[in-house]
Design a protein around this motif. Structure first.
Motif, PDB file in Angstrom:
ATOM      1  N   ASP A   1       0.845  -1.135  -0.122  1.00 11.50           N
ATOM      2  CA  ASP A   1      -0.022  -0.014  -0.104  1.00 11.50           C
ATOM      3  C   ASP A   1       0.909   1.263  -0.198  1.00 11.50           C
ATOM      4  OD1 ASP A   1      -2.350   1.523   0.065  1.00 11.50           O
ATOM      5  OD2 ASP A   1      -2.965   0.891   1.884  1.00 11.50           O
ATOM      6  N   PRO A   2       1.471   1.615  -1.128  1.00 14.23           N
ATOM      7  CA  PRO A   2       2.471   2.725  -1.244  1.00 14.23           C
ATOM      8  C   PRO A   2       2.003   3.953  -0.684  1.00 14.23           C
ATOM      9  CG  PRO A   2       1.797   2.014  -3.274  1.00 14.23           C
ATOM     10  CD  PRO A   2       1.195   1.122  -2.365  1.00 14.23           C
ATOM     11  N   GLY A   3       0.614   4.259  -0.904  1.00 17.82           N
ATOM     12  CA  GLY A   3       0.002   5.662  -0.519  1.00 17.82           C
ATOM     13  C   GLY A   3       0.326   5.884   0.951  1.00 17.82           C
ATOM     14  N   PRO A   4      -0.223   5.144   1.663  1.00 19.70           N
ATOM     15  CA  PRO A   4      -0.085   5.372   3.203  1.00 19.70           C
ATOM     16  C   PRO A   4       1.374   5.071   3.751  1.00 19.70           C
ATOM     17  CG  PRO A   4      -2.084   4.151   2.712  1.00 19.70           C
ATOM     18  CD  PRO A   4      -1.124   4.242   1.539  1.00 19.70           C
ATOM     19  N   ASP A   5       2.115   4.410   2.990  1.00 16.81           N
ATOM     20  CA  ASP A   5       3.616   4.070   3.313  1.00 16.81           C
ATOM     21  C   ASP A   5       4.308   5.384   3.078  1.00 16.81           C
ATOM     22  OD1 ASP A   5       3.009   1.668   3.915  1.00 16.81           O
ATOM     23  OD2 ASP A   5       3.802   0.540   2.124  1.00 16.81           O
ATOM     24  N   ALA A   6       3.928   6.036   2.023  1.00 19.32           N
ATOM     25  CA  ALA A   6       4.660   7.426   1.498  1.00 19.32           C
ATOM     26  C   ALA A   6       4.675   8.450   2.663  1.00 19.32           C
ATOM     27  CB  ALA A   6       4.420   7.806   0.283  1.00 19.32           C
ATOM     28  N   LEU A   7       3.229   8.422   3.119  1.00 25.45           N
ATOM     29  CA  LEU A   7       2.643   9.257   3.985  1.00 25.45           C
ATOM     30  C   LEU A   7       3.471   9.010   5.436  1.00 25.45           C
ATOM     31  CD1 LEU A   7       0.721  11.640   4.797  1.00 25.45           C
ATOM     32  CD2 LEU A   7      -1.038   9.914   5.487  1.00 25.45           C
ATOM     33  N   TRP A   8       3.604   7.721   5.686  1.00 19.37           N
ATOM     34  CA  TRP A   8       4.191   7.400   7.007  1.00 19.37           C
ATOM     35  C   TRP A   8       5.582   7.535   6.964  1.00 19.37           C
ATOM     36  CZ3 TRP A   8       2.427   7.176  11.479  1.00 19.37           C
ATOM     37  CH2 TRP A   8       1.229   7.046  11.834  1.00 19.37           C
ATOM     38  N   VAL A   9       6.196   7.460   5.919  1.00 21.55           N
ATOM     39  CA  VAL A   9       7.886   8.040   5.756  1.00 21.55           C
ATOM     40  C   VAL A   9       7.925   9.530   5.963  1.00 21.55           C
ATOM     41  CG1 VAL A   9       9.681   7.974   3.958  1.00 21.55           C
ATOM     42  CG2 VAL A   9       8.340   6.216   4.253  1.00 21.55           C
TER      43      VAL A   9
ATOM     44  N   PRO B   1      16.872  20.017   6.106  1.00 21.40           N
ATOM     45  CA  PRO B   1      17.490  19.187   5.348  1.00 21.40           C
ATOM     46  C   PRO B   1      16.997  17.754   5.355  1.00 21.40           C
ATOM     47  CG  PRO B   1      18.922  20.655   5.719  1.00 21.40           C
ATOM     48  CD  PRO B   1      17.803  20.806   6.759  1.00 21.40           C
ATOM     49  N   LEU B   2      16.710  17.307   6.539  1.00 16.31           N
ATOM     50  CA  LEU B   2      16.341  16.235   6.845  1.00 16.31           C
ATOM     51  C   LEU B   2      14.857  15.639   6.347  1.00 16.31           C
ATOM     52  CD1 LEU B   2      16.452  14.629  10.562  1.00 16.31           C
ATOM     53  CD2 LEU B   2      14.701  14.009   8.761  1.00 16.31           C
ATOM     54  N   VAL B   3      14.205  16.588   6.159  1.00 16.26           N
ATOM     55  CA  VAL B   3      12.723  16.353   5.234  1.00 16.26           C
ATOM     56  C   VAL B   3      13.176  16.438   4.062  1.00 16.26           C
ATOM     57  CG1 VAL B   3      10.368  16.995   5.184  1.00 16.26           C
ATOM     58  CG2 VAL B   3      11.439  17.040   7.327  1.00 16.26           C
ATOM     59  N   ALA B   4      13.834  17.278   3.534  1.00 22.34           N
ATOM     60  CA  ALA B   4      14.209  17.274   1.999  1.00 22.34           C
ATOM     61  C   ALA B   4      14.823  16.124   1.516  1.00 22.34           C
ATOM     62  CB  ALA B   4      15.026  18.527   1.733  1.00 22.34           C
ATOM     63  N   ALA B   5      15.675  15.449   2.501  1.00 22.91           N
ATOM     64  CA  ALA B   5      16.305  14.391   1.929  1.00 22.91           C
ATOM     65  C   ALA B   5      15.708  12.966   1.845  1.00 22.91           C
ATOM     66  CB  ALA B   5      17.671  13.844   3.078  1.00 22.91           C
ATOM     67  N   VAL B   6      14.175  13.131   2.647  1.00 22.16           N
ATOM     68  CA  VAL B   6      13.303  12.125   2.500  1.00 22.16           C
ATOM     69  C   VAL B   6      12.401  12.292   1.296  1.00 22.16           C
ATOM     70  CG1 VAL B   6      11.328  11.099   3.821  1.00 22.16           C
ATOM     71  CG2 VAL B   6      13.465  11.684   4.969  1.00 22.16           C
ATOM     72  N   LEU B   7      12.299  13.514   0.672  1.00 15.66           N
ATOM     73  CA  LEU B   7      11.390  13.632  -0.159  1.00 15.66           C
ATOM     74  C   LEU B   7      11.512  12.702  -1.708  1.00 15.66           C
ATOM     75  CD1 LEU B   7      10.730  17.517  -0.099  1.00 15.66           C
ATOM     76  CD2 LEU B   7       9.381  15.810   0.697  1.00 15.66           C
ATOM     77  N   PRO B   8      12.650  12.597  -2.028  1.00 19.45           N
ATOM     78  CA  PRO B   8      12.794  11.512  -3.106  1.00 19.45           C
ATOM     79  C   PRO B   8      12.270  10.355  -2.973  1.00 19.45           C
ATOM     80  CG  PRO B   8      14.885  12.798  -2.761  1.00 19.45           C
ATOM     81  CD  PRO B   8      14.127  13.069  -1.718  1.00 19.45           C
ATOM     82  N   ALA B   9      12.372   9.650  -1.661  1.00 20.02           N
ATOM     83  CA  ALA B   9      11.874   8.409  -1.495  1.00 20.02           C
ATOM     84  C   ALA B   9      10.423   8.431  -1.355  1.00 20.02           C
ATOM     85  CB  ALA B   9      12.609   7.844   0.066  1.00 20.02           C
ATOM     86  N   VAL B  10       9.744   9.497  -0.883  1.00 21.84           N
ATOM     87  CA  VAL B  10       8.435   9.761  -0.916  1.00 21.84           C
ATOM     88  C   VAL B  10       8.090   9.624  -2.229  1.00 21.84           C
ATOM     89  CG1 VAL B  10       6.360  11.361  -0.495  1.00 21.84           C
ATOM     90  CG2 VAL B  10       8.198  10.752   1.435  1.00 21.84           C
ATOM     91  N   ALA B  11       8.801  10.491  -3.173  1.00 20.77           N
ATOM     92  CA  ALA B  11       8.175  10.747  -4.517  1.00 20.77           C
ATOM     93  C   ALA B  11       8.336   9.215  -5.409  1.00 20.77           C
ATOM     94  CB  ALA B  11       9.102  11.523  -5.310  1.00 20.77           C
ATOM     95  N   MET B  12       9.314   8.474  -4.974  1.00 24.49           N
ATOM     96  CA  MET B  12       9.300   7.024  -5.760  1.00 24.49           C
ATOM     97  C   MET B  12       8.180   6.207  -5.184  1.00 24.49           C
ATOM     98  SD  MET B  12      13.529   6.575  -5.907  1.00 24.49           S
ATOM     99  CE  MET B  12      14.237   7.733  -5.887  1.00 24.49           C
ATOM    100  N   LEU B  13       7.824   6.280  -3.941  1.00 22.76           N
ATOM    101  CA  LEU B  13       6.812   5.394  -3.529  1.00 22.76           C
ATOM    102  C   LEU B  13       5.401   5.889  -4.199  1.00 22.76           C
ATOM    103  CD1 LEU B  13       7.652   5.044   0.463  1.00 22.76           C
ATOM    104  CD2 LEU B  13       7.465   3.495  -1.347  1.00 22.76           C
ATOM    105  N   LEU B  14       5.308   7.264  -4.355  1.00 21.24           N
ATOM    106  CA  LEU B  14       4.104   7.782  -4.792  1.00 21.24           C
ATOM    107  C   LEU B  14       3.879   7.390  -6.363  1.00 21.24           C
ATOM    108  CD1 LEU B  14       3.744  11.475  -3.260  1.00 21.24           C
ATOM    109  CD2 LEU B  14       2.347   9.266  -2.844  1.00 21.24           C
ATOM    110  N   THR B  15       5.283   7.189  -7.051  1.00 19.81           N
ATOM    111  CA  THR B  15       5.086   6.791  -8.225  1.00 19.81           C
ATOM    112  C   THR B  15       4.451   5.172  -8.455  1.00 19.81           C
ATOM    113  OG1 THR B  15       7.235   5.801  -8.347  1.00 19.81           O
ATOM    114  CG2 THR B  15       6.888   8.275  -9.201  1.00 19.81           C
ATOM    115  N   ALA B  16       4.715   4.231  -7.245  1.00 20.12           N
ATOM    116  CA  ALA B  16       4.028   3.202  -7.203  1.00 20.12           C
ATOM    117  C   ALA B  16       2.450   3.232  -6.989  1.00 20.12           C
ATOM    118  CB  ALA B  16       4.654   2.295  -6.119  1.00 20.12           C
ATOM    119  N   VAL B  17       2.212   4.482  -6.348  1.00 27.24           N
ATOM    120  CA  VAL B  17       0.831   4.663  -6.199  1.00 27.24           C
ATOM    121  C   VAL B  17       0.077   4.957  -7.592  1.00 27.24           C
ATOM    122  CG1 VAL B  17      -1.099   6.231  -5.531  1.00 27.24           C
ATOM    123  CG2 VAL B  17       0.864   5.477  -3.932  1.00 27.24           C
ATOM    124  N   ALA B  18       0.805   5.601  -8.236  1.00 21.92           N
ATOM    125  CA  ALA B  18       0.364   5.825  -9.938  1.00 21.92           C
ATOM    126  C   ALA B  18       0.371   4.898 -10.681  1.00 21.92           C
ATOM    127  CB  ALA B  18       1.072   7.133 -10.322  1.00 21.92           C
ATOM    128  N   GLY B  19       0.877   3.519 -10.337  1.00 25.65           N
ATOM    129  CA  GLY B  19       0.971   2.354 -11.016  1.00 25.65           C
ATOM    130  C   GLY B  19       2.131   2.371 -12.026  1.00 25.65           C
TER     131      GLY B  19
END
Length: 178
Positions: free
Chosen positions: A53-61, A101-119
């Motif tokens: 479930d990549p959407g909630p996973d990205a939100l939790w990250v 910068p801690l939050v900014a460094a996590v954003l690529p991971a969140v974006a990649m998980l969101l691409t899984a939400v997009a299929g």
């Protein structure tokens, strides 16, 4: 007319490349910490037997990164207030905000998980790509930090390699645990 000698280097002084926008040490630390945090969180998401479930996973990250950032900044705020004994000032609250910068460094991971939400790909693939991306980014951050502190290229690449090793350990642990 006196001769100018601005171009002459003094003996014993090593020329140093000065970067126009050198990040402060705290930003570099927070960026590396954010990448390690993102890698560990993303590796933990990919549990065998669980429904992806990549959407909630990205939100939790993202929420974990925000909470970690706030906790780090607030801990620094409290430490400074205790050491100086005074009321909260704007400069102390900037300590909390300096953890961006801690939050900014996590954003690529969140974006990649969101691409899984997009299929675009499965969550497992997004996890693998994120771990690889973060490992390479750790090398870059480590090298950048060493260069910003005045180290030469060989020394900086060794520092980047040591940071990258953290990402490799997370990848190996992820493979062994699953």
């Amino acid at each position: 007319m006196p001769e100018r000698a601005d171009h002459v280097r003094r003996w014993g002084v090593v020329p140093r490349l000065t970067l126009p926008h050198q990040p402060p040490e705290q930003s570099l630390f927070s960026g590396v910490y954010g990448l390690v945090l993102a890698s560990a969180l993303v590796a933990a998401l990919d549990a065998t037997g669980d429904k992806a479930d990549p959407g909630p996973d990205a939100l939790w990250v993202l929420l974990t990164a925000l909470a970690s950032s706030a906790a780090h900044g607030y801990a620094r705020f409290i430490a400074q207030r205790a050491s100086v004994d005074g009321a909260a000032t704007v400069s102390r609250w900037r300590l909390v905000l300096a953890e961006w910068p801690l939050v900014a460094a996590v954003l690529p991971a969140v974006a990649m998980l969101l691409t899984a939400v997009a299929g675009w790909w499965a969550e497992a693939t997004a996890v693998d790509v994120t771990l690889l991306f973060n490992t390479v980014a750790l090398f870059g951050w480590g090298t950048w930090a060493a260069r910003a502190s005045g180290h030469g290229w060989p020394s900086s690449c060794r520092a980047g390699g040591m940071d990258m090793l953290i990402g490799v350990v997370i990848i190996i642990a992820n493979a062994l645990i699953k």
